[in-house]
Write an enzyme that holds these catalytic residues in place. Structure first.
Site, PDB file in Angstrom:
ATOM      1  N   VAL A   1      37.375  40.838  26.407  1.00  0.00           N
ATOM      2  CA  VAL A   1      36.997  42.229  26.145  1.00  0.00           C
ATOM      3  C   VAL A   1      37.165  43.130  27.362  1.00  0.00           C
ATOM      4  O   VAL A   1      37.053  44.345  27.238  1.00  0.00           O
ATOM      5  CB  VAL A   1      35.538  42.335  25.645  1.00  0.00           C
ATOM      6  CG1 VAL A   1      35.372  41.657  24.310  1.00  0.00           C
ATOM      7  CG2 VAL A   1      34.554  41.801  26.672  1.00  0.00           C
ATOM      8  N   TYR A   2      37.412  42.562  28.528  1.00  0.00           N
ATOM      9  CA  TYR A   2      37.592  43.394  29.715  1.00  0.00           C
ATOM     10  C   TYR A   2      38.908  44.170  29.593  1.00  0.00           C
ATOM     11  O   TYR A   2      39.996  43.594  29.657  1.00  0.00           O
ATOM     12  CB  TYR A   2      37.612  42.557  30.988  1.00  0.00           C
ATOM     13  CG  TYR A   2      36.300  41.894  31.363  1.00  0.00           C
ATOM     14  CD1 TYR A   2      35.128  42.135  30.652  1.00  0.00           C
ATOM     15  CD2 TYR A   2      36.229  41.025  32.452  1.00  0.00           C
ATOM     16  CE1 TYR A   2      33.933  41.527  31.002  1.00  0.00           C
ATOM     17  CE2 TYR A   2      35.033  40.421  32.816  1.00  0.00           C
ATOM     18  CZ  TYR A   2      33.899  40.664  32.087  1.00  0.00           C
ATOM     19  OH  TYR A   2      32.711  40.056  32.440  1.00  0.00           O
ATOM     20  N   SER A   3      38.780  45.463  29.393  1.00  0.00           N
ATOM     21  CA  SER A   3      39.944  46.345  29.250  1.00  0.00           C
ATOM     22  C   SER A   3      40.894  45.859  28.157  1.00  0.00           C
ATOM     23  O   SER A   3      42.119  45.893  28.314  1.00  0.00           O
ATOM     24  CB  SER A   3      40.682  46.488  30.590  1.00  0.00           C
ATOM     25  OG  SER A   3      39.884  47.151  31.540  1.00  0.00           O
TER      26      SER A   3
END
Length: 345
Positions: free
Chosen positions: A62-64
């Site tokens: 989900v990071y970026s």
């Protein structure tokens, strides 16, 4: 760099690891964290980490929107054997009915996509980013077992689980002979000590090592926040405070004043002292540090290789202490409870 075993596993990890949440820079939260590209990540941040002995790099799908994994994969290209990769999945990555959670479908597809973005054929540590109450733990664990047996995962762990959720999963793993979770990625800092009430004793009892995220209290223990002063211009707190753990402001200022005093006495920085305090705590295997630039990274790396004195630790303990919630406070306050089950200190 000091290395510790990750929980009761045989895997040794550095006491400081690098969080790649600043890589990629997409969206309102991660865009505010940082926007490091592959060239900068490789040339400056990853190189500096490896030179210092920090070889564990943590990220998440989900990071970026996956860009963090892509940048990290490009930054380590050609030196996969020199690093350990940790990533997470389970949080939503789309709008579809199977775009979130830890179902067999989500885990298998999520791992395959993460492997592709990271440019590798195995992940050293996969952590479930949240507990999926809608999927039986046996389905989760059997799928992880298959992925471990296939060689795509080496170790498994969790993040942001409650005590009962983690214990239920460990009991099922023991009962069925599935891989046990050896890591618990947790929020823990001088202004956020809730980890100590239940999850830390569980980790001690069950051999689950802590990987600490946000050791500086969501950017509040950088040395730039002071009582009676506005947040400094350029602080990412202006854009990200609402996304992070709540912090009592008066308690924050009490802690900062002690950190300032110890910094003046020792010549260390406020972040270095805050991180070093965590390195002394039970169950902590590694503290995840982040950095938007070389200066921040080098400063945070200076948190290792030395120790606070017992007197300095006691001052920080006193300033950051809070009353434990029920049913834990009797174990700290009443002799009878303490004699039966001494609290973790």
């Amino acid at each position: 760099m000091e290395y510790r075993r990750l929980g009761s596993s045989g895997l040794k990890v550095p006491v400081l690891s690098f969080g790649a949440g600043t890589f990629g820079g997409k969206g309102p939260l991660f865009g505010a964290w940082g926007s490091t590209d592959a060239a900068e990540a490789r040339r400056r941040l990853v190189d500096i980490c490896l030179e210092a002995g920090v070889n564990l790099f943590d990220t998440a799908d989900v990071y970026s929107d996956g860009a963090s994994e892509e940048v990290l994969g490009a930054a380590i290209k050609g030196r996969r054997d020199d690093v350990m990769l940790s990533t997470k999945l389970s949080l939503p990555v789309g709008e579809g009915p199977n775009a979130a959670g830890s179902s067999r479908s989500r885990l298998i597809s999520g791992v395959e996509k993460a492997l592709k973005r990271l440019g590798t054929d195995y992940i050293d540590l996969l952590q479930l980013h949240a507990f999926d109450a809608g999927t039986p733990v046996e389905e989760v664990l059997s799928t992880l077992d298959t992925l471990v047996r296939s060689g795509k995962l080496r170790y498994v762990g969790v993040s942001n689980f409650s005590g009962w959720q983690l214990m239920k999963s460990l009991a099922a793993a023991d009962r069925q002979g599935y891989p046990r979770y050896v890591a618990n990625q947790v929020y823990y800092s001088l202004v956020g000590r809730d980890y100590e009430w239940e999850l830390m004793p569980l980790g001690l009892d069950q051999g689950v090592g802590a990987l600490v995220w946000s050791p500086l209290g969501w950017g509040r223990l950088t040395g730039k926040i002071r009582r009676g002063e506005p947040w400094p211009e350029g602080s990412r707190l202006h854009d990200t405070a609402a996304f992070g753990p709540p912090v009592d402001e008066e308690k924050l200022y009490d802690v900062v004043e002690v950190l300032d005093a110890i910094a003046q006495e020792t010549g260390k920085t406020v972040p270095q002292i805050a991180i070093n305090w965590l390195l002394r705590r039970p169950t902590v295997s590694s503290v995840i540090i982040g950095a938007r630039n070389e200066e921040q990274l080098r400063q945070n790396l200076g948190a290792a290789g030395w120790s606070l004195t017992p007197e300095e630790v006691a001052r920080l303990d006193a300033a950051s202490a809070t009353t434990a919630p029920y049913p834990y406070f009797p174990y700290y306050r009443q002799e009878g409870f303490a004699r039966i089950n001494p609290p973790v200190v």
